[in-house]
Design a protein around this motif. Structure first.
Motif, PDB file in Angstrom:
ATOM      1  N   GLN A 335       0.814  -1.216   0.000  1.00 29.08           N
ATOM      2  CA  GLN A 335       0.000   0.000   0.000  1.00 29.08           C
ATOM      3  C   GLN A 335       0.850   1.271   0.000  1.00 29.08           C
ATOM      4  OE1 GLN A 335      -3.109  -0.030   2.988  1.00 29.08           O
ATOM      5  NE2 GLN A 335      -3.313  -2.255   2.882  1.00 29.08           N
ATOM      6  N   ILE A 336       2.126   1.137   0.314  1.00 26.60           N
ATOM      7  CA  ILE A 336       3.018   2.300   0.326  1.00 26.60           C
ATOM      8  C   ILE A 336       3.687   2.427  -1.038  1.00 26.60           C
ATOM      9  CG2 ILE A 336       5.131   3.248   1.306  1.00 26.60           C
ATOM     10  CD1 ILE A 336       4.354   2.118   3.968  1.00 26.60           C
ATOM     11  N   ARG A 337       3.534   3.556  -1.674  1.00 22.55           N
ATOM     12  CA  ARG A 337       4.153   3.818  -2.966  1.00 22.55           C
ATOM     13  C   ARG A 337       5.500   4.503  -2.751  1.00 22.55           C
ATOM     14  NH1 ARG A 337       0.981   3.352  -7.467  1.00 22.55           N
ATOM     15  NH2 ARG A 337      -1.242   2.895  -7.081  1.00 22.55           N
ATOM     16  N   LEU A 338       6.504   4.000  -3.409  1.00 25.53           N
ATOM     17  CA  LEU A 338       7.849   4.565  -3.279  1.00 25.53           C
ATOM     18  C   LEU A 338       8.036   5.703  -4.269  1.00 25.53           C
ATOM     19  CD1 LEU A 338       9.981   1.281  -2.960  1.00 25.53           C
ATOM     20  CD2 LEU A 338       9.050   2.709  -1.130  1.00 25.53           C
ATOM     21  N   SER A 339       8.627   6.794  -3.777  1.00 26.47           N
ATOM     22  CA  SER A 339       9.001   7.917  -4.663  1.00 26.47           C
ATOM     23  C   SER A 339      10.517   7.879  -4.813  1.00 26.47           C
ATOM     24  CB  SER A 339       8.538   9.244  -4.046  1.00 26.47           C
ATOM     25  OG  SER A 339       7.127   9.264  -3.899  1.00 26.47           O
ATOM     26  N   GLU A 340      10.974   6.996  -5.686  1.00 27.01           N
ATOM     27  CA  GLU A 340      12.421   6.780  -5.827  1.00 27.01           C
ATOM     28  C   GLU A 340      13.058   7.893  -6.650  1.00 27.01           C
ATOM     29  OE1 GLU A 340      13.273   2.144  -6.004  1.00 27.01           O
ATOM     30  OE2 GLU A 340      11.534   2.666  -7.249  1.00 27.01           O
ATOM     31  N   ARG A 341      14.236   8.279  -6.223  1.00 24.05           N
ATOM     32  CA  ARG A 341      15.018   9.272  -6.955  1.00 24.05           C
ATOM     33  C   ARG A 341      16.490   9.059  -6.595  1.00 24.05           C
ATOM     34  NH1 ARG A 341      16.390  13.611  -3.533  1.00 24.05           N
ATOM     35  NH2 ARG A 341      15.258  13.627  -1.521  1.00 24.05           N
ATOM     36  N   PRO A 348      21.934  12.040   4.411  1.00 27.14           N
ATOM     37  CA  PRO A 348      21.056  11.415   5.396  1.00 27.14           C
ATOM     38  C   PRO A 348      21.798  10.518   6.386  1.00 27.14           C
ATOM     39  CG  PRO A 348      20.708  10.473   3.211  1.00 27.14           C
ATOM     40  CD  PRO A 348      21.536  11.702   3.015  1.00 27.14           C
ATOM     41  N   LEU A 349      22.903   9.944   5.980  1.00 25.94           N
ATOM     42  CA  LEU A 349      23.666   9.107   6.918  1.00 25.94           C
ATOM     43  C   LEU A 349      24.246   9.958   8.043  1.00 25.94           C
ATOM     44  CD1 LEU A 349      25.529   6.590   4.552  1.00 25.94           C
ATOM     45  CD2 LEU A 349      23.496   6.182   5.937  1.00 25.94           C
ATOM     46  N   TYR A 381      13.694   8.527  -0.490  1.00 28.09           N
ATOM     47  CA  TYR A 381      14.522   9.183   0.527  1.00 28.09           C
ATOM     48  C   TYR A 381      14.044   8.833   1.938  1.00 28.09           C
ATOM     49  CZ  TYR A 381      17.116  12.827   2.988  1.00 28.09           C
ATOM     50  OH  TYR A 381      17.955  13.490   3.860  1.00 28.09           O
ATOM     51  N   ASP A 382      12.756   9.012   2.205  1.00 24.59           N
ATOM     52  CA  ASP A 382      12.242   8.779   3.549  1.00 24.59           C
ATOM     53  C   ASP A 382      12.392   7.317   3.962  1.00 24.59           C
ATOM     54  OD1 ASP A 382      11.543  11.445   3.809  1.00 24.59           O
ATOM     55  OD2 ASP A 382       9.532  11.137   2.994  1.00 24.59           O
ATOM     56  N   ARG A 383      12.104   6.388   3.029  1.00 31.63           N
ATOM     57  CA  ARG A 383      12.219   4.966   3.355  1.00 31.63           C
ATOM     58  C   ARG A 383      13.681   4.544   3.507  1.00 31.63           C
ATOM     59  NH1 ARG A 383       7.608   4.368   5.699  1.00 31.63           N
ATOM     60  NH2 ARG A 383       5.906   5.151   4.396  1.00 31.63           N
ATOM     61  N   PHE A 384      14.554   5.169   2.751  1.00 27.40           N
ATOM     62  CA  PHE A 384      15.985   4.896   2.910  1.00 27.40           C
ATOM     63  C   PHE A 384      16.435   5.265   4.324  1.00 27.40           C
ATOM     64  CE2 PHE A 384      20.302   6.619   2.902  1.00 27.40           C
ATOM     65  CZ  PHE A 384      21.037   5.502   2.512  1.00 27.40           C
ATOM     66  N   VAL A 385      16.018   6.437   4.780  1.00 25.62           N
ATOM     67  CA  VAL A 385      16.367   6.872   6.134  1.00 25.62           C
ATOM     68  C   VAL A 385      15.785   5.909   7.158  1.00 25.62           C
ATOM     69  CG1 VAL A 385      16.023   8.684   7.842  1.00 25.62           C
ATOM     70  CG2 VAL A 385      16.594   9.305   5.483  1.00 25.62           C
ATOM     71  N   GLN A 386      14.525   5.461   6.927  1.00 29.57           N
ATOM     72  CA  GLN A 386      13.889   4.538   7.854  1.00 29.57           C
ATOM     73  C   GLN A 386      14.645   3.208   7.928  1.00 29.57           C
ATOM     74  OE1 GLN A 386       9.805   3.680   6.844  1.00 29.57           O
ATOM     75  NE2 GLN A 386       9.413   2.563   8.757  1.00 29.57           N
TER      76      GLN A 386
END
Length: 492
Positions: A335-341, A348-349, A381-386
């Motif tokens: 249900q979560i759509r990824l906004s990849e870029r 972020p690290l 970006y947000d999911r990468f950080v998560q």
């Protein structure tokens, strides 16, 4: 009808068909062979008799010595072979006359007085005439004697100086020939009865063997239906039944694995419910006590601000617990759509290290970031950080007085991030289960600030797979754990 009877009928029908075809072929062959052999023998007798008969020629008149024929006939009497000689009538080339046996000697032998003109014409062409007679049909031009028995005969022409002067009919009773054929038929009938009995026994044994193999699968199916998935049917991969047994074993193993997974997940669910109840009861009890204190003015004025801050913290903790479950379900069901870029991962690290430095310090851990900007990564970006945040947070939770190292680098068409710690490590069994929902490698650790739900790594695993990436973990008990996460580049 039971399968064993169906198979028996099938096998028996096939064997019976083969037996009848072979038996009929053999009988037909021997019948033809007996008659052919008899005709060849009779032809040979007629040819040899020509050489033995004394012949005199006086101005075109042929005389045949009947005594010699009688002696020859006596030699073959035990074989029931008869001779009849027909000579051209003197002065009449288109007529023929039986010169042996005489009228008194004919008796019951089917020997007509004359040969038919058509026979005589064929004989003049050196043609041998072979046939099997019935009463009245030996020679169609003449009437057979009454009571004559059917004869198999050969008419052999006799020539002298290239001119035919006589013909000999050599005959044998058809009954004698048929008796030989009847003996063959009798032998074949006995063989047929024996073959049918053996075919019936063989059909039963073959059918019973095949049914026993089917019954093994059937009994195994009953075991599976009763909940016993520990099934291993023997299979030699010889035919479709063996293939069925192999597929059944695979199905049983899959069901067993599924059952074990269900039981494992049920155990995780029970642990989660117990943990969640515990984690929720503590903050709710705290909040309820503080609210009652505020309601009855039992809390000093100078402590009210601290009480409110404590309630706010416990409320955030409850919200985080609920959000983790909601996030996991959304990620798991897509249900979560990824906004990849594409972006530089080092930024972020650094932020993650800054946010978690205090928590690491509380555990007397040291956070180390390795990598040189830019490290390009293609991700949400947000999911990468998560993802990175949860893995690093998990490392802090299970490391005391150690070091957590975060390394960022470029791989082959991918970005690779390695998070390693010097914590308590895990056993191989724990490594296999860390992606399971509600699983905790160390259930005794109930850090109230993070990691209380057992969902963090499940969320990480699902998010990485949704990115099309890969996450691997290696660990050694009491030596630490290393997570290696890769994000593939954009291929579009």
């Amino acid at each position: 009808m039971k399968l064993i009877y169906q198979l028996m009928i099938s096998f028996f029908a096939v064997i019976l068909t083969v037996i009848f075809i072979v038996g009929g072929t053999v009988l037909n062959y021997y019948s033809s062979y007996v008659y052919t052999s008899t005709y060849n023998q009779l032809t040979g007798y007629g040819q040899n008799a020509e050489k033995l008969v004394a012949q005199t020629v006086t101005s075109g008149h042929y005389e045949i010595n009947s005594d010699t024929i009688r002696k020859i006939e006596m030699v073959f009497s035990n074989q029931n072979v008869n001779f009849a000689i027909y000579s051209l009538a003197e002065g009449a080339t288109n007529q023929n006359l039986r010169v042996y046996p005489t009228e008194q000697e004919v008796g019951r032998r089917p020997m007509p007085e004359h040969l038919s003109k058509s026979y005589w014409a064929r004989l003049k062409k050196s043609e041998y005439i072979k046939d099997t007679s019935n009463a009245g049909k030996l020679l169609s031009a003449n009437q057979m004697p009454k009571g004559a028995q059917p004869q198999a005969y050969v008419i052999v022409p006799w020539f002298y100086q290239n001119k035919m002067f006589a013909a000999v009919v050599v005959s044998a009773r058809v009954a004698d020939i048929d008796s030989n054929i009847a003996q063959i038929e009798s032998n074949l009938f006995v063989a047929l009865i024996i073959s049918l009995i053996l075919a019936l026994i063989l059909s039963y044994l073959l059918a019973r063997y095949q049914v026993s193999r089917v019954n093994r699968v059937r009994h195994a199916a009953h075991e599976v239906a009763d909940g016993n998935f520990d099934i291993d049917l023997p299979s030699k991969h010889r035919d479709e039944i063996d293939d069925l047994a192999t597929d059944f074993n695979i199905m049983a193993k899959s069901l067993q694995d599924s059952q074990q997974e269900i039981e494992r997940q049920e155990e995780r669910r029970k642990e989660f419910m117990a943990n969640a109840a515990h984690e929720m009861r503590t903050p709710l009890t705290t909040i309820n006590g503080l609210l009652e204190g505020l309601a009855y003015d039992a809390i000093p004025e100078e402590s009210k601000g601290k009480s409110i801050e404590l309630m706010r913290g416990e409320t955030k903790r409850l919200i985080r617990l609920v959000n983790e479950n909601l996030d996991y379900e959304k990620i798991r069901t897509g249900q979560i759509r990824l906004s990849e870029r594409e972006f530089d991962a080092m930024g972020p690290l650094h932020n993650i290290v800054t946010q978690l430095t205090k928590k690491a310090a509380d555990a007397k851990d040291k956070l180390v970031l390795q990598g040189t900007s830019p490290v390009s990564v293609y991700a949400d970006y947000d999911r990468f950080v998560q993802i990175i945040f949860n893995v690093v947070q998990n490392a802090i939770q299970f490391t005391q007085n150690g070091q957590i190292t975060i390394k960022a680098e470029r791989g082959f068409h991918e970005a690779v991030f390695t998070i390693s710690d010097t914590g308590i490590g895990m056993t191989p069994e724990q490594v296999r289960n860390i992606w399971d929902r509600y699983y905790k490698a160390d259930p005794s650790r109930k850090n109230t600030k993070y990691g209380e739900s057992g969902l963090g790594l499940s969320i990480v695993h699902s998010l990485v797979k949704q990115h099309g990436g890969d996450i691997k973990v290696s660990s050694e008990l009491h030596q630490g754990t290393t997570f290696k996460i890769s994000f593939p580049d954009n291929t579009e």
